[in-house]
Design a protein around this motif. Structure first.
Motif, short mmCIF file in Angstrom:
data_model
loop_
_atom_site.label_atom_id
_atom_site.label_comp_id
_atom_site.label_asym_id
_atom_site.label_seq_id
_atom_site.Cartn_x
_atom_site.Cartn_y
_atom_site.Cartn_z
N LEU A 72 5.91 -1.76 1.90
CA LEU A 72 5.11 -0.98 0.95
C LEU A 72 5.32 -1.43 -0.51
O LEU A 72 6.74 -1.53 -0.72
CB LEU A 72 5.03 0.60 1.30
N ARG A 73 4.51 -1.86 -1.30
CA ARG A 73 4.67 -1.96 -2.71
C ARG A 73 4.04 -0.98 -3.52
O ARG A 73 2.81 -0.86 -3.61
CB ARG A 73 4.56 -3.52 -2.97
N VAL A 74 4.58 -0.20 -4.21
CA VAL A 74 4.15 0.89 -4.98
C VAL A 74 3.90 0.28 -6.49
O VAL A 74 4.84 -0.42 -7.02
CB VAL A 74 4.66 2.15 -5.18
N ALA A 75 2.85 0.06 -7.06
CA ALA A 75 2.23 -0.66 -8.45
C ALA A 75 1.52 0.24 -9.30
O ALA A 75 0.79 0.81 -9.09
CB ALA A 75 1.83 -2.04 -7.97
N ILE A 76 2.46 0.12 -10.50
CA ILE A 76 1.72 1.09 -11.75
C ILE A 76 1.40 0.07 -12.75
O ILE A 76 2.36 -0.65 -13.34
CB ILE A 76 2.68 2.04 -12.14
N PHE A 77 0.21 -0.21 -12.95
CA PHE A 77 -0.22 -0.98 -14.03
C PHE A 77 -0.85 -0.35 -15.24
O PHE A 77 -1.10 0.84 -15.32
CB PHE A 77 -1.72 -1.71 -13.52
#
Length: 420
Positions: A274-279
């Motif tokens: 799982l990769r949690v990404a905030i852009f």
């Protein structure tokens, strides 16, 4: 592969979901390049570490910065000038210091056919179009209307929002190329600018801007699973100045954190990581996620099995997954959310209206979870206006979106079936 009851229960009992949503709103509108955005980036980095148990990877993301120092719109009469409510569209070009004066031509909805029909009238004039409810099939993005106005020879661009007294915000979509001054306005301002029996209204646009190289961040948290493939759970933190950007997109970030908090303790059951990404800079024509993906090694992009993008997931109890042209993604969403008791509708054609579109452009299966699709009476109609505030978001909507997003993400993490 169904969402375990314990995971759903942890989301329903999560005491941090609403407070974290409120804390993001407290940062302000979070326009990229402002102190509000920087506060929010620091906040979500800390919250993400607590939710995932993983250190934040903060990746500098350069982009073309822009800010507006002044924006004004005046209706010019024979004996008086009337100032009208307006808001500069992101990356609008400036006017000369004294502004530009021209007649205003209403182009209706602003379709390509309407611009073509009115082309003889538009050269040297200001084009006025209607803002559309964005979360709907057949929606025409303002960036298209702006480009058609430029092509027709218009010297300015106005887009009128649907909500009384509210000037609409948004991006012009302009990059490095030349452009025309662009403002969002209220429906009352549009009515004042309507053509009368004596001819077209005349207006003055004045915009002062600054452009400069700028840097924001992409923030990542990696939760290792049992295989090399990656499921990316993403949301964008940036917004617009007029309000709190509560629906768009404090809702998506808060739900993403809640889903990560529920899933992370179960990483031992993941077959994928799982990769949690905030852009950020999403409101700038999806710039942040585009730069992130374009600069990744090809083999890392190739290991991405699915992007679950959360953008404007509250403001209506009705949820839809925009499935970017991937039929297997639609099948996964329908099965996972039905079993979780939060059935989510699906819309298969690609809609390039959030960060999922950049994943899809690289051939990565992707979806956007959104509230209020084809529901223009919902609170989602307030997005891009000063009325996009926390009172439009019900806690029940946040929790339902979190369960739906967790169900989809869990199924993708625990299955090895290809979604391409």
């Amino acid at each position: 592969m169904s969402l375990p009851d314990a995971l759903a229960a942890s989301i329903l009992s999560d005491r941090q979901l609403r407070p974290e949503f409120e804390a993001i709103c407290d940062c302000g509108g979070r326009l990229a390049g402002t102190p509000s955005e920087r506060r929010a980036l620091g906040l979500v980095a800390r919250l993400g570490e607590a939710a995932t148990g993983q250190p934040a990877m903060r990746i500098p993301t350069p982009y073309e910065g822009w800010s507006a120092q002044e924006a004004a719109l005046h209706l010019l009469g024979d004996d008086e000038e009337v100032e009208l409510a307006c808001y500069p569209l992101l990356r609008s070009v400036p006017t000369p210091p004294r502004g530009i004066e021209a007649e205003v031509v209403a182009v209706g909805r602003g379709t390509e056919a309407e611009f073509a029909a009115l082309a003889p009238e538009l050269a040297g004039r200001i084009a006025l179009v209607r803002h559309e409810y964005m979360f709907a099939a057949g929606h025409l993005h303002r960036r298209l209307k702006y480009e058609w106005a430029k092509r027709a020879g218009a010297v300015g661009f106005l887009i009128a929002g649907p909500l009384p007294t509210r000037a609409v915000a948004g991006s012009s979509g302009r990059g490095h190329e030349d452009g025309i001054p662009a403002l969002g306005i209220s429906p009352e301002a549009a009515a004042r600018l309507a053509r009368t029996a004596t001819g077209h209204a005349r207006a003055r646009i004045r915009i002062a801007t600054e452009e400069r190289p700028e840097t924001t961040e992409t923030i990542l948290f990696d939760v290792p699973g049992g295989g090399p493939e990656i499921v990316v759970l993403s949301a964008h933190i940036d917004g617009h100045d007029p309000a709190e950007s509560a629906i768009d997109n404090a809702s998506g970030v808060a739900v993403m954190l809640a889903v990560a908090r529920a899933l992370a303790p179960h990483a031992g059951q993941f077959r994928r990581s799982l990769r949690v990404a905030i852009f950020s800079a999403e409101e700038w024509a999806l710039t942040g996620s585009r730069i992130y993906l374009d600069t990744l090694p090809a083999d890392e992009r190739g290991r991405m099995a699915l992007n679950v993008n959360l953008d404007s997931v509250a403001g209506s109890p009705n949820l839809t997954a925009l499935c970017s042209g991937f039929p297997r993604v639609a099948e996964l969403v329908e099965a996972a959310t039905r079993e979780a008791g939060i059935p989510v509708g699906t819309f298969l054609p690609l809609m390039a209206n959030s960060d999922h579109a950049n994943f899809a452009a690289h051939g990565i299966p992707a979806l956007r979870l959104v509230a209020g699709f084809d529901d223009p009476a919902s609170h989602c109609r307030h997005v891009l206006t000063a009325a996009d505030t926390r009172d439009k978001v019900a806690e029940t909507e946040l929790r339902a979106a979190a369960i739906a997003a967790a169900a989809v993400t869990w199924r993708a993490l625990t299955s090895t079936d290809s979604l391409r």
